[in-house]
Design a protein around this motif. Structure first.
Motif, PDB file in Angstrom:
ATOM      1  N   HIS A 260      15.524  -1.600  -6.177  1.00  0.00           N
ATOM      2  CA  HIS A 260      14.192  -1.603  -5.656  1.00  0.00           C
ATOM      3  C   HIS A 260      14.401  -2.490  -4.186  1.00  0.00           C
ATOM      4  O   HIS A 260      14.802  -3.661  -4.238  1.00  0.00           O
ATOM      5  CB  HIS A 260      13.086  -2.228  -6.651  1.00  0.00           C
TER       6      HIS A 260
ATOM      7  N   TYR B 125       8.218  -4.916  -2.336  1.00  0.00           N
ATOM      8  CA  TYR B 125       6.879  -3.986  -2.549  1.00  0.00           C
ATOM      9  C   TYR B 125       6.126  -4.262  -1.189  1.00  0.00           C
ATOM     10  O   TYR B 125       5.952  -5.472  -0.879  1.00  0.00           O
ATOM     11  CB  TYR B 125       6.149  -4.736  -3.557  1.00  0.00           C
ATOM     12  N   THR B 126       5.555  -3.212  -0.854  1.00  0.00           N
ATOM     13  CA  THR B 126       4.575  -3.180   0.451  1.00  0.00           C
ATOM     14  C   THR B 126       3.324  -4.287   0.067  1.00  0.00           C
ATOM     15  O   THR B 126       3.013  -4.903   1.059  1.00  0.00           O
ATOM     16  CB  THR B 126       4.000  -1.981   0.786  1.00  0.00           C
TER      17      THR B 126
ATOM     18  N   ALA C  53       8.258  -0.139  -0.250  1.00  0.00           N
ATOM     19  CA  ALA C  53       7.372   0.762  -0.639  1.00  0.00           C
ATOM     20  C   ALA C  53       6.395   0.323  -1.567  1.00  0.00           C
ATOM     21  O   ALA C  53       6.606  -0.854  -1.879  1.00  0.00           O
ATOM     22  CB  ALA C  53       8.182   2.000  -1.267  1.00  0.00           C
ATOM     23  N   THR C  54       5.340   0.979  -1.813  1.00  0.00           N
ATOM     24  CA  THR C  54       4.354   0.615  -2.563  1.00  0.00           C
ATOM     25  C   THR C  54       4.706   0.366  -4.017  1.00  0.00           C
ATOM     26  O   THR C  54       5.652   1.090  -4.434  1.00  0.00           O
ATOM     27  CB  THR C  54       2.929   1.474  -2.470  1.00  0.00           C
TER      28      THR C  54
ATOM     29  N   ASP D 237       4.864   3.896  -5.880  1.00  0.00           N
ATOM     30  CA  ASP D 237       5.851   4.676  -5.412  1.00  0.00           C
ATOM     31  C   ASP D 237       7.090   4.637  -6.247  1.00  0.00           C
ATOM     32  O   ASP D 237       7.837   5.223  -6.912  1.00  0.00           O
ATOM     33  CB  ASP D 237       6.304   4.443  -3.965  1.00  0.00           C
ATOM     34  N   PHE D 238       7.511   2.928  -6.402  1.00  0.00           N
ATOM     35  CA  PHE D 238       8.319   2.692  -7.401  1.00  0.00           C
ATOM     36  C   PHE D 238       8.392   3.136  -8.661  1.00  0.00           C
ATOM     37  O   PHE D 238       9.362   3.488  -9.392  1.00  0.00           O
ATOM     38  CB  PHE D 238       8.788   1.143  -7.097  1.00  0.00           C
TER      39      PHE D 238
ATOM     40  N   GLY E  12      12.410   1.738   0.793  1.00  0.00           N
ATOM     41  CA  GLY E  12      11.176   2.719   1.516  1.00  0.00           C
ATOM     42  C   GLY E  12      11.623   2.827   2.841  1.00  0.00           C
ATOM     43  O   GLY E  12      12.659   2.532   3.353  1.00  0.00           O
ATOM     44  N   GLU E  13      10.570   2.930   3.623  1.00  0.00           N
ATOM     45  CA  GLU E  13      10.328   3.350   5.130  1.00  0.00           C
ATOM     46  C   GLU E  13      10.493   2.078   5.827  1.00  0.00           C
ATOM     47  O   GLU E  13       9.371   1.167   5.754  1.00  0.00           O
ATOM     48  CB  GLU E  13       9.210   3.991   5.554  1.00  0.00           C
TER      49      GLU E  13
ATOM     50  N   LEU F  23      14.991   6.975  -3.026  1.00  0.00           N
ATOM     51  CA  LEU F  23      13.763   6.698  -3.558  1.00  0.00           C
ATOM     52  C   LEU F  23      13.009   7.694  -3.258  1.00  0.00           C
ATOM     53  O   LEU F  23      12.185   8.600  -4.039  1.00  0.00           O
ATOM     54  CB  LEU F  23      13.202   5.516  -2.772  1.00  0.00           C
ATOM     55  N   THR F  24      13.027   8.479  -1.922  1.00  0.00           N
ATOM     56  CA  THR F  24      12.355   9.646  -1.527  1.00  0.00           C
ATOM     57  C   THR F  24      13.110  11.153  -2.322  1.00  0.00           C
ATOM     58  O   THR F  24      12.328  11.969  -2.666  1.00  0.00           O
ATOM     59  CB  THR F  24      12.517  10.113  -0.161  1.00  0.00           C
TER      60      THR F  24
ATOM     61  N   VAL G  62       7.778   8.301   1.304  1.00  0.00           N
ATOM     62  CA  VAL G  62       7.142   7.069   0.578  1.00  0.00           C
ATOM     63  C   VAL G  62       5.583   6.867   1.116  1.00  0.00           C
ATOM     64  O   VAL G  62       5.311   7.502   2.319  1.00  0.00           O
ATOM     65  CB  VAL G  62       7.645   5.834   0.720  1.00  0.00           C
TER      66      VAL G  62
END
Length: 284
Positions: free
Chosen positions: A140, A143-144, A172-173, A176-177, A199-200, A265-266, A273
């Motif tokens: 991972h 976390y956003t 990423a949020t 999302d994960f 993430g982004e 992830l995407t 994401v």
């Protein structure tokens, strides 16, 4: 029928993963929520999810909790400094219980990432490899929410103080994960697999600009030195150990250690994401 188990199931990530499995029409009776406090898992039981009690310090209880489980989502422990022996218990219990595949939530590039949180994850990945248990490593990103929970404070002060320089954070949020982890659990992998789930990426400047755009309040990003950041934390009443840890994290950000450009992830999400602007709006 494939059976699933999720450790730390009443935590923020675990709860969302079980929600994802149920949303994907996985039979509730085939899902086991492994928790420390059965009372907190009552909402799972009401929905038909099996609830078993065990914590990472109790090897025998873990083995009993994993009995009959085909796929186990092993969410890393939260007690930094204690995770290696705790994670060893989980892995040994999973092996003894005959779990078919272990999915472990690690950190980006754990094997060669010098960031402060990587060593325990690297050790866990090595233990999994040595155990012979078939596994999928879910590395991972951040976390956003680690940042968006602070949005009201940034707005109130009009300043986003940091020591991360221009370092990018591939966040990423949590949702999302969780969605991606749930999809990974449902995926038939061959052999051992490692997924880099960044993430982004965004910088602190990007975060400040997004907060300003979404809220309409001017928030200025302001870079300080690690020494200055440490002093600010101490003056706020933070203890020495926590301040030192956060300063190290900021240095890791500045060094680009929380960045990543993998599409794993995407790919699992089959969509982009959640954008930073949507995450900031949700925080408000």
């Amino acid at each position: 029928m494939t059976t699933y188990a999720v450790t730390a199931a009443t935590g923020q990530l675990g709860t969302l993963v079980i929600d994802q499995l149920l949303a994907k029409n996985v039979e509730p009776a085939s899902i086991t929520a492994v928790v420390r406090d059965a009372d907190r898992a009552a909402p799972f039981a009401v929905r038909g999810v099996v609830v078993r009690t065990a914590d990472y310090d109790d090897r025998e209880a873990l083995e009993a909790a994993f009995d009959g489980v085909d796929r186990l989502l092993f969410i890393s422990g939260s007690e930094v400094g204690k995770r290696v022996p705790q994670h060893r218990n989980v892995i040994e219990a999973a092996k003894a219980a005959g779990v078919g595949r272990v999915y472990y939530t690690s950190v980006l590039r754990a094997t060669d990432n010098p960031m402060v949180l990587a060593p325990e994850h690297k050790a866990t990945e090595e233990m999994l490899a040595e155990s012979g248990v078939t596994h999928t490593i879910l590395r991972h990103g951040w976390y956003t929410e680690n940042y968006t929970t602070e949005v009201p404070r940034y707005i109130a002060r009009g300043v986003l103080l940091h020591a991360g320089g221009d370092g990018r954070i591939a966040a990423a949020t949590r949702a999302d994960f969780a969605e991606a982890d749930g999809q990974a659990l449902l995926t038939d992998y061959e052999g051992n697999v490692t997924l880099e789930m960044g993430g982004e990426p965004f910088t602190y400047a990007d975060l400040a600009r997004t907060i300003s755009e979404v809220s309409g309040a001017a928030v200025e990003p302001r870079t300080v030195t690690p020494q200055e950041f440490r002093q600010i934390l101490l003056q706020s009443g933070m203890d020495e150990n926590t301040a030192s840890f956060l300063v190290r994290l900021e240095s890791d950000v500045a060094a680009g250690l929380l960045d990543g450009d993998s599409t794993n992830l995407t790919d699992l999400l089959a969509r982009p994401v959640t954008s930073l602007s949507i995450a900031v709006r949700a925080a408000l």
